[in-house]
Design a protein around this motif. Structure first.
Motif, short mmCIF file in Angstrom:
data_model
loop_
_atom_site.label_atom_id
_atom_site.label_comp_id
_atom_site.label_asym_id
_atom_site.label_seq_id
_atom_site.Cartn_x
_atom_site.Cartn_y
_atom_site.Cartn_z
N GLN A 141 0.93 -1.25 -0.12
CA GLN A 141 -0.10 -0.02 -0.02
C GLN A 141 0.85 1.29 0.14
N TYR A 142 1.86 1.11 0.80
CA TYR A 142 2.89 2.36 0.85
C TYR A 142 4.08 2.54 -0.11
N MET A 143 4.24 1.41 -0.62
CA MET A 143 5.61 1.30 -1.47
C MET A 143 5.12 1.02 -2.97
N TYR A 144 4.23 0.14 -3.42
CA TYR A 144 4.12 -0.15 -4.63
C TYR A 144 2.85 0.04 -5.32
N SER A 145 1.69 0.48 -4.49
CA SER A 145 0.37 0.74 -4.94
C SER A 145 0.59 2.18 -5.70
N GLN A 146 -0.16 2.08 -6.98
CA GLN A 146 -0.25 3.40 -7.73
C GLN A 146 -1.07 4.38 -7.13
N THR A 147 -2.28 3.82 -6.60
CA THR A 147 -3.24 4.73 -6.03
C THR A 147 -3.53 4.81 -4.51
N GLY A 148 -2.41 4.00 -3.86
CA GLY A 148 -2.41 4.13 -2.27
C GLY A 148 -3.32 3.34 -1.74
N THR A 149 -4.08 2.54 -2.43
CA THR A 149 -5.10 1.47 -2.00
C THR A 149 -4.54 0.21 -2.20
N MET A 150 -5.47 -0.87 -1.72
CA MET A 150 -4.89 -2.39 -1.86
C MET A 150 -5.40 -2.82 -3.33
N HIS A 151 -6.10 -2.19 -4.11
CA HIS A 151 -6.33 -2.89 -5.46
C HIS A 151 -5.15 -3.28 -6.11
N GLY A 152 -4.95 -4.31 -6.63
CA GLY A 152 -3.83 -5.20 -7.18
C GLY A 152 -3.06 -5.66 -6.44
#
Length: 1081
Positions: free
Chosen positions: A885-896
């Motif tokens: 969520q804080y390093m790899y997410s593009q939207t800052g959410t848990m999607h993906g």
């Protein structure tokens, strides 16, 4: 103890006359804790087979002492039929006179013998015991008749005047003669009970002689003996001085009153329960200060539990030299001389009369041991009064533990409710259940298993979220602090109970060696003596012999002198060293390692079962069977684990007991501590090994597609479910915990005691006479039919293991405190019912704390912090979600997130024979598997990716942060909560000051009294060399003239040596006070 031999007997002959019986006369001494060497007379003529008799001296008969005994003595050993008193017959708690309480019961068995011999064959002689004492009860009418007809050696007039009662040790004429071993047991019991009489106890036995079955010896401790032993044991008793407790004022007082009113329905209805604001000062009992105590009745001043404890202390230190052991009833029971020894219960536990007339046992049954009283508080003070401090502390600890499970259960339910409420909005679960994403997963086994879609594991993902959510971290931190709070609260509660039970400042009771230790020590001593004897034979300085081989007169007297000097030299105190215990230590280490290997083998066997059943079910043509592979395998494997744990638990308990015996501990405390450590270590590994495997090892070493790890080259290591191993850990923990509680802790505790009681009743059920059927069973018969008390170790052990389930892996199962609470509510009443109705009454043992169990609880509390940190970090997906969520997410959410955690594998890289055999999915080129690895098109194909190392570093950082945070908060909680409550500190200081003032006032009054005696104008001065003896108000000393040549005030009665008594025998008065008791030789 005064012993005399009949004039017709000699040193070289057995103590038997023409009538074929032996006689021992003894007089009761008030304070006879020092035993005479004359007890060896009982062992010289009846040596134990295989054991050496102790050296003894012979006492010559003295006719003038016999006259004094005849004038001042009456029979104390009562040989009776059925109790004649209505009180005794209704309750069975008194001697035949209905006045003296039965404080302790000794039981021995008359055993059947297979061979019957006629009366004409050689039989055992009639050995009888004649007890001479100045008791206050007349001799039975049959005593003189019993003496008559047994031979010309005793006249009827002599037996009647002395008040002798014969205690038959041999079998009656015409009945089955005893075996030699049984006869030896009779002689040992004869000596032991004579020594009990010498110590001041009073003994009663049945008149009827049995050919088989139990026989009961009842013991009563009179008031002087109770006073003497209470002073020796430093038993604290309340004084007449009291003070008012400090009451709260203002808002605190009103809140306390409201709280008391709210708790009123939950309070047990215990009569005479002290809830007032007045407390009496307590002080160690002293015979010099009887006027300070509120003694309304000598029969009730010491309660039944204290009386039983006092008698037990006398029993365990009474010498019996025939056994060649040092001390005690424990040795006699271990050697089979007695079958059992126990204090009596306070009558039946069922209420038959008015509620106001209930005894303590009936009150405990109605208000504590019934299941319908589950909502009430425990009457801890009454439990302590009836069973003693050690058992009282156990139930107090169990009550505190159960009460503190209530907030933990509430928080656990809230955490579980949070998971239920958010399961439909959890993005990772929704992605796993979304069939449109169409994640094609690699096969779960080689060859037989096909590719499968991740959406088929939707149910597992949703169930995993119920226990693996952000609230779980908060709950783990909360439970770690809860464990610290529980220990701190228990320390305060323990100190409060110690203060209210007058345990502050008590000294540890002196412990005698265990029978096993004494036996090994005796064997060592005998081996040394044999070695010394062999060395002496080899020496050349043997006495010179004449030519005919006889020893000269000079050398003969030299031999006798040397042997007499050697007999007079005290034996050096022997003890067992580490060399004696070395074989036991080696056996302990090897056996414990073997048991560890057995536990790991059982876990490994279940792993093989899971792998093989998974492969077999995957090859099934039934699609429904294939879809339920994980659930079926997990559930059946956990049930197998539970059965194995239950079986190994019983085995490990017996093995721990056997290994502890091999170490030969000296005292019971040593034995108990070593047994607890071994049993806890083995049962801890047995209960938690499967859980540790699922939490930290399963799926960690399985490998990857194309490079799996195999066991025995055929079985592929199993992997975690797509939702993670936490849900499997939850299933494993819940089934094992609930199974152990329901089956082992409850069904076993209810069923096994009842089964033992049934087997015991069937063994004891013999064809009885009509006389026995008409007479109702006495209390000692009913108590003997109960199960013996074997200690609190099993009770503590099951609660400690449960505490581990609640604290160690609570991050995976938030409902564990709730199930523990429900179990403990039943457990308290189950244990209470067992102690009140199923077990014999244990000896009231003093204890200041729960001992080594507190250290085990503290260690498990610290271990729980580490284990929960690793469970959250490595078993759950909490840390990988934060990293994504804080390093790899593009939207800052848990999607993906699901796609991020799945790696790619090229199906062409399968090893030959491991690819799926089905051709339905031939167009599949890549499959997915859960891991952080490089894709097959990368230059570092299938190597750990950067995401893997990022997640690993985050996991380690979380472990360090979690541990330090929880440890810091725990230290703050322990520092904020003081161990000793402030009110207790103030009351201790106040009591100390009041006691000092009380003693100073008493000394001042004594000084004024002595001063008034000397300054009184019309008083006559005492004669030279005399003084005024000052007696206490309730002094146990005689009020008549003091024995001796005069001098200072007479001191308390102490055991006198034979030389002192024989020198002053002529100065003894003919008629003493009824309370005075002297040893006559």
């Amino acid at each position: 103890m005064a012993l005399r031999r009949l004039p017709s007997s000699t040193c070289a002959e057995p103590w038997s006359n023409s009538a074929g019986f032996s006689r021992v006369s003894t007089a009761l001494s008030e304070s006879s804790s020092i035993h005479s060497d004359a007890q060896g007379l009982l062992t010289r003529d009846f040596p134990v087979a295989g054991l050496r008799p102790m050296p003894c001296s012979v006492l010559e008969p003295q006719s003038h002492q016999e006259e004094a005994e005849a004038e001042e003595s009456q029979s104390l050993l009562q040989v009776v039929d059925a109790p004649s008193s209505p009180q005794a017959s209704s309750e069975g708690l008194y001697f035949c006179d209905g006045l003296r309480k039965v404080d302790y019961v000794l039981v021995f068995h008359h055993r059947r013998h297979g061979s019957l011999r006629g009366t004409g064959t050689a039989s055992v002689s009639q050995d009888q015991l004649s007890i001479v004492s100045n008791g206050n009860f007349p001799p039975p009418s049959g005593s003189s008749d019993a003496a008559a007809g047994r031979g010309a050696g005793l006249r009827r007039e002599e037996a009647a005047s002395v008040g002798e009662v014969f205690m038959e040790l041999g079998m009656a004429r015409g009945s089955e003669p005893m075996e030699a071993a049984d006869h030896e047991m009779h002689l040992i019991r004869q000596e032991f009970e004579a020594n009990l009489l010498e110590a001041g106890l009073e003994v009663e036995r049945d008149r009827e002689t049995k050919t088989h079955g139990p026989s009961f010896t009842r013991i009563h401790a009179p008031w002087p003996v109770l006073c003497r032993e209470a002073e020796f044991l430093k038993i604290k008793v309340p004084t007449k001085q009291s003070y008012e407790l400090k009451e709260e004022s203002g808002f605190g007082s009103s809140m306390s009153s409201v709280w008391r009113k709210l708790n009123q329905p939950f309070e047990p209805k215990v009569p005479h329960q002290d809830h007032g604001s007045t407390k009496f000062l307590s002080h160690c009992f002293s015979r010099d200060k009887l006027h300070m105590y509120n003694i309304t009745s000598k029969d009730t001043f010491f309660d039944n539990a204290t009386r039983g404890r006092i008698v037990y202390e006398i029993l365990r230190r009474t010498v019996c030299v025939r056994t060649c052991q040092t001390i005690g009833i424990s040795t006699l029971i271990a050697n089979g001389v007695y079958d059992a020894a126990f204090p009596l219960h306070d009558g039946d536990f069922k209420v038959t009369g008015h509620l106001e007339e209930r005894n303590d046992r009936q009150v405990l049954f109605e208000e504590w041991a019934r299941y319908l009283a589950f909502y009430k508080y425990q009457p801890i003070d009454l439990v302590r009064k009836y069973f003693g401090e050690k058992i009282g502390l156990y139930f107090a600890w169990l009550g505190v533990y159960t009460q503190l499970l209530i907030p933990a259960s509430i928080v656990g339910i809230i955490v579980f409710g949070y998971g239920v409420a958010t399961v439909d909005t959890n993005i990772p679960s929704l992605e796993m259940c979304d069939e449109r994403l169409n994640f094609t997963m690699c096969p779960l086994c080689d060859g037989a298993c096909d590719y499968w879609h991740l959406s088929t594991a939707c149910g597992t993902a949703r169930a995993s979220h119920l226990f693996d959510n952000p609230a779980t971290v908060f709950f783990a931190i909360f439970m770690s602090l809860w464990a610290v709070l529980f220990l701190e609260h228990w320390k305060r509660r323990q100190i409060s109970l110690s203060f209210s039970w007058d345990l502050t400042g008590i000294e540890e009771d002196e412990e005698h060696p265990r029978p096993k230790y004494e036996t090994i020590l005796l064997e060592k001593r005998q081996r040394k003596q044999q070695q010394k004897a062999k060395k002496k034979k080899k020496k050349k300085n043997e006495p010179e012999k004449q030519e005919d081989g006889t020893v000269t007169g000079k050398d003969r007297w030299r031999q006798k002198l040397l042997s007499a000097m050697a007999a007079g030299v005290p034996m050096v105190a022997e003890k067992l060293t580490w060399k004696d215990r070395l074989p036991g230590y080696f056996m302990n280490i090897s056996s414990i390692l073997f048991m560890f290997g057995l536990t790991f083998s059982a876990v490994f066997g279940v792993i093989i079962y899971r792998i093989t059943i998974s492969a077999l079910m995957a090859m099934s043509p039934d699609p429904e069977t294939k879809s339920n592979v994980r659930v079926t395998v997990t559930a059946t494997a956990v049930i197998i684990n539970l059965v194995v744990i239950l079986i190994l638990d019983e085995i490990y308990g017996s093995v721990a007991l056997w290994l502890t015996e091999l170490e030969i501990p000296k005292t019971e405390t040593n034995f108990e501590e070593r047994l607890i450590l071994k049993a806890f270590l083995l049962k801890f590994m047995n209960a938690y090994a499967p859980i540790f495997y699922v939490a930290f090892f399963k799926g960690r070493f399985a490998g990857r597609p194309g490079s799996y790890v195999y066991v025995f080259n055929d079985y592929r290591m199993e992997e975690c479910a797509p939702g993670g191993c936490l849900i499997e850990l939850c299933i494993q923990l819940s089934i094992i915990m609930l199974g152990k509680q329901l089956i082992q802790n409850n069904i076993f505790e209810i069923g096994i005691p009842k089964l033992k009681k049934l087997i015991r009743a069937l063994k004891e059920k013999k064809p009885t006479q009509k006389k026995d059927e008409e007479r109702p069973p006495q209390q000692w018969n009913l108590d003997y039919a109960l199960v013996p008390f074997e200690g609190l170790t099993p009770e503590y052990m099951e609660m400690i293991i449960q505490f581990g389930f609640v604290s160690l892996f609570v991050a995976s199962f938030p409902l564990a405190p709730l199930f523990a609470l429900l179990n403990n509510v039943i457990e308290i009443r189950l244990d209470a019912r067992k102690f009140v109705t199923e077990l014999r009454r244990p000896v009231a043992a003093r204890a200041k704390d729960i001992g080594i169990w507190y250290n085990i609880l503290s260690g498990m509390g610290k271990l729980s912090v580490i284990i929960n940190a690793f469970v959250i970090s490595f078993t759950s997906d909490f840390v990988p979600r934060l990293v994504y969520q804080y390093m790899y997410s593009q939207t800052g959410t848990m999607h993906g997130f699901i796609d991020h955690t799945l790696s790619f594998f090229n199906v062409s890289n399968f090893k030959p024979g491991t690819a799926p055999h089905s051709l339905d999915q031939g167009d599949i080129t890549v499959c997915r598997y859960k891991d952080y690895r490089e894709p097959p098109w990368s230059s570092d194909a299938y190597q750990f990716s950067k995401q893997y190392w990022s997640v690993l570093s985050a996991r380690l950082a979380f472990v360090i942060l979690f541990q330090n945070l929880v440890m810091f908060l725990s230290l703050i909680v322990a520092w904020v909560i003081p161990d000793v409550p402030k009110t207790i500190v103030e009351q201790l200081k106040r009591e100390k000051k009041l006691l000092v003032d009380l003693f100073l006032q008493e000394e001042k009054e004594k000084f004024q009294l002595i001063q008034s005696l000397f300054v009184k104008p019309n008083s006559q001065s005492p004669a030279a060399g005399q003084a005024f003896p000052v007696l206490g108000r309730y002094s146990t000393l005689p009020s008549g003239p003091t024995a001796g040549d005069g001098g200072g005030p007479r001191a308390r009665c102490r055991a006198a040596s034979f030389s002192q008594i024989s020198d002053k025998m002529s100065s003894l008065p003919r008629k003493e006070n009824a309370n005075s008791k002297h040893t006559a030789v």
